[in-house]
Write a protein that holds these residues in place. Structure first.
Motif, mmCIF file in Angstrom:
data_model
loop_
_atom_site.group_PDB
_atom_site.id
_atom_site.type_symbol
_atom_site.label_atom_id
_atom_site.label_comp_id
_atom_site.label_asym_id
_atom_site.label_seq_id
_atom_site.Cartn_x
_atom_site.Cartn_y
_atom_site.Cartn_z
ATOM 1 N N MET A 140 0.859 -1.183 0.000
ATOM 2 C CA MET A 140 0.000 0.000 0.000
ATOM 3 C C MET A 140 0.899 1.237 0.000
ATOM 4 S SD MET A 140 -2.861 1.157 2.841
ATOM 5 C CE MET A 140 -4.041 -0.138 2.589
ATOM 6 N N ASN A 141 0.625 2.180 -0.909
ATOM 7 C CA ASN A 141 1.461 3.379 -0.966
ATOM 8 C C ASN A 141 1.061 4.374 0.121
ATOM 9 O OD1 ASN A 141 -0.686 5.029 -1.914
ATOM 10 N ND2 ASN A 141 -0.239 4.489 -4.043
ATOM 11 N N ASP A 142 1.872 5.419 0.268
ATOM 12 C CA ASP A 142 1.633 6.391 1.336
ATOM 13 C C ASP A 142 0.281 7.083 1.210
ATOM 14 O OD1 ASP A 142 4.009 5.779 2.522
ATOM 15 O OD2 ASP A 142 5.110 7.490 1.709
ATOM 16 N N ARG A 143 -0.118 7.397 -0.041
ATOM 17 C CA ARG A 143 -1.410 8.067 -0.228
ATOM 18 C C ARG A 143 -2.546 7.141 0.200
ATOM 19 N NH1 ARG A 143 -4.794 9.914 -5.123
ATOM 20 N NH2 ARG A 143 -6.067 11.512 -4.137
ATOM 21 N N SER A 144 -2.460 5.875 -0.164
ATOM 22 C CA SER A 144 -3.497 4.918 0.246
ATOM 23 C C SER A 144 -3.554 4.804 1.764
ATOM 24 C CB SER A 144 -3.222 3.535 -0.347
ATOM 25 O OG SER A 144 -3.300 3.572 -1.747
ATOM 26 N N LYS A 145 -2.381 4.737 2.389
ATOM 27 C CA LYS A 145 -2.330 4.646 3.860
ATOM 28 C C LYS A 145 -2.923 5.884 4.511
ATOM 29 C CE LYS A 145 1.702 1.688 4.385
ATOM 30 N NZ LYS A 145 3.149 1.785 4.246
ATOM 31 N N SER A 146 -2.600 7.066 3.989
ATOM 32 C CA SER A 146 -3.100 8.295 4.606
ATOM 33 C C SER A 146 -4.605 8.438 4.385
ATOM 34 C CB SER A 146 -2.337 9.525 4.109
ATOM 35 O OG SER A 146 -2.654 9.826 2.779
ATOM 36 N N ARG A 147 -5.102 7.911 3.272
ATOM 37 C CA ARG A 147 -6.553 7.932 3.036
ATOM 38 C C ARG A 147 -7.257 6.921 3.939
ATOM 39 N NH1 ARG A 147 -8.712 9.785 -2.782
ATOM 40 N NH2 ARG A 147 -8.123 11.958 -2.424
ATOM 41 N N SER A 148 -6.658 5.753 4.120
ATOM 42 C CA SER A 148 -7.240 4.761 5.037
ATOM 43 C C SER A 148 -7.323 5.334 6.449
ATOM 44 C CB SER A 148 -6.409 3.475 5.055
ATOM 45 O OG SER A 148 -6.454 2.841 3.803
ATOM 46 N N ALA A 149 -6.255 6.002 6.873
ATOM 47 C CA ALA A 149 -6.231 6.633 8.196
ATOM 48 C C ALA A 149 -7.292 7.728 8.278
ATOM 49 C CB ALA A 149 -4.842 7.213 8.486
ATOM 50 N N ALA A 150 -7.472 8.481 7.201
ATOM 51 C CA ALA A 150 -8.483 9.543 7.171
ATOM 52 C C ALA A 150 -9.887 8.963 7.308
ATOM 53 C CB ALA A 150 -8.367 10.357 5.875
ATOM 54 N N ARG A 151 -10.121 7.819 6.654
ATOM 55 C CA ARG A 151 -11.453 7.192 6.744
ATOM 56 C C ARG A 151 -11.743 6.726 8.166
ATOM 57 N NH1 ARG A 151 -9.599 5.301 1.496
ATOM 58 N NH2 ARG A 151 -11.046 6.092 -0.083
ATOM 59 N N LEU A 152 -10.799 6.061 8.782
ATOM 60 C CA LEU A 152 -10.992 5.583 10.155
ATOM 61 C C LEU A 152 -11.207 6.773 11.099
ATOM 62 C CD1 LEU A 152 -11.110 3.288 12.226
ATOM 63 C CD2 LEU A 152 -8.608 3.403 12.365
ATOM 64 N N ALA A 153 -10.391 7.812 10.952
ATOM 65 C CA ALA A 153 -10.538 9.002 11.795
ATOM 66 C C ALA A 153 -11.881 9.683 11.544
ATOM 67 C CB ALA A 153 -9.388 9.981 11.531
ATOM 68 N N ALA A 154 -12.337 9.700 10.299
ATOM 69 C CA ALA A 154 -13.626 10.326 9.980
ATOM 70 C C ALA A 154 -14.766 9.582 10.670
ATOM 71 C CB ALA A 154 -13.851 10.361 8.463
ATOM 72 N N VAL A 155 -14.709 8.257 10.675
ATOM 73 C CA VAL A 155 -15.738 7.469 11.367
ATOM 74 C C VAL A 155 -15.720 7.797 12.862
ATOM 75 C CG1 VAL A 155 -16.394 5.106 12.032
ATOM 76 C CG2 VAL A 155 -15.902 5.641 9.634
ATOM 77 N N GLN A 156 -14.516 7.905 13.435
ATOM 78 C CA GLN A 156 -14.402 8.252 14.858
ATOM 79 C C GLN A 156 -14.945 9.659 15.123
ATOM 80 O OE1 GLN A 156 -10.178 7.468 14.973
ATOM 81 N NE2 GLN A 156 -10.470 5.558 16.091
ATOM 82 N N ALA A 157 -14.642 10.600 14.235
ATOM 83 C CA ALA A 157 -15.125 11.975 14.398
ATOM 84 C C ALA A 157 -16.648 12.041 14.263
ATOM 85 C CB ALA A 157 -14.459 12.892 13.372
#
Length: 148
Positions: free
Chosen positions: A1-18
């Motif tokens: 998984m590239n850095d952009r994919s990882k940062s988007r995955s992290a953004a999705r998880l954080a968005a669900v938490q938010a």
């Protein structure tokens, strides 16, 4: 998984938490975004390091779900089994489905398969296999409704 994919995955998880926090506490969205930017995204909390998330992508999901909640909830409700309502789903599940539905609706730049598999992965962070399968099936149905 590239850095952009990882940062988007992290953004999705954080968005669900938010979104969960938004529903629980009613924190105003600008305050919530600021709090996540300052204290959660890429931070280490209780020995857990949160991956660096793509902030603009995170912001778009959270604000988009908030602005289009009625439309999003109607799309999800249309795909629930008869006798089920959004209120019967637990809060984390509602946020996973809302965020995934928002992306299917508003982020045509992200492929359908990517959106679905990413939110199935988010579901695995909270649930076991059965619930992840539910997320997969429901978002697949929403994708047919909004993307043809």
């Amino acid at each position: 998984m590239n850095d952009r994919s990882k940062s988007r995955s992290a953004a999705r998880l954080a968005a669900v938490q938010a979104l969960y926090q938004l529903e629980m506490e009613g924190t105003p969205v600008p305050t919530l975004l600021h709090e996540f930017h300052q204290h959660r995204l890429g931070a280490t909390i209780e020995d857990v390091t949160y991956a660096q998330a793509e902030e603009a992508f995170f912001d778009d999901i959270v604000t988009g779900v908030d602005k289009r909640r009625d439309e999003i909830d109607a799309l999800i409700a249309a795909r629930l089994s008869s006798g089920w309502s959004l209120d019967r789903l637990d809060r984390p599940m509602r946020q996973i489905l809302r965020a995934g539905t928002y992306e299917l609706l508003a982020r045509k730049d992200v492929g359908t398969g990517t959106v679905i598999s990413e939110y199935v992965d988010v579901a695995h962070a909270f649930y076991d296999k059965r619930e992840a399968g539910f997320v997969n099936g429901l978002l697949d149905g929403v994708a047919k409704d909004v993307r043809g």
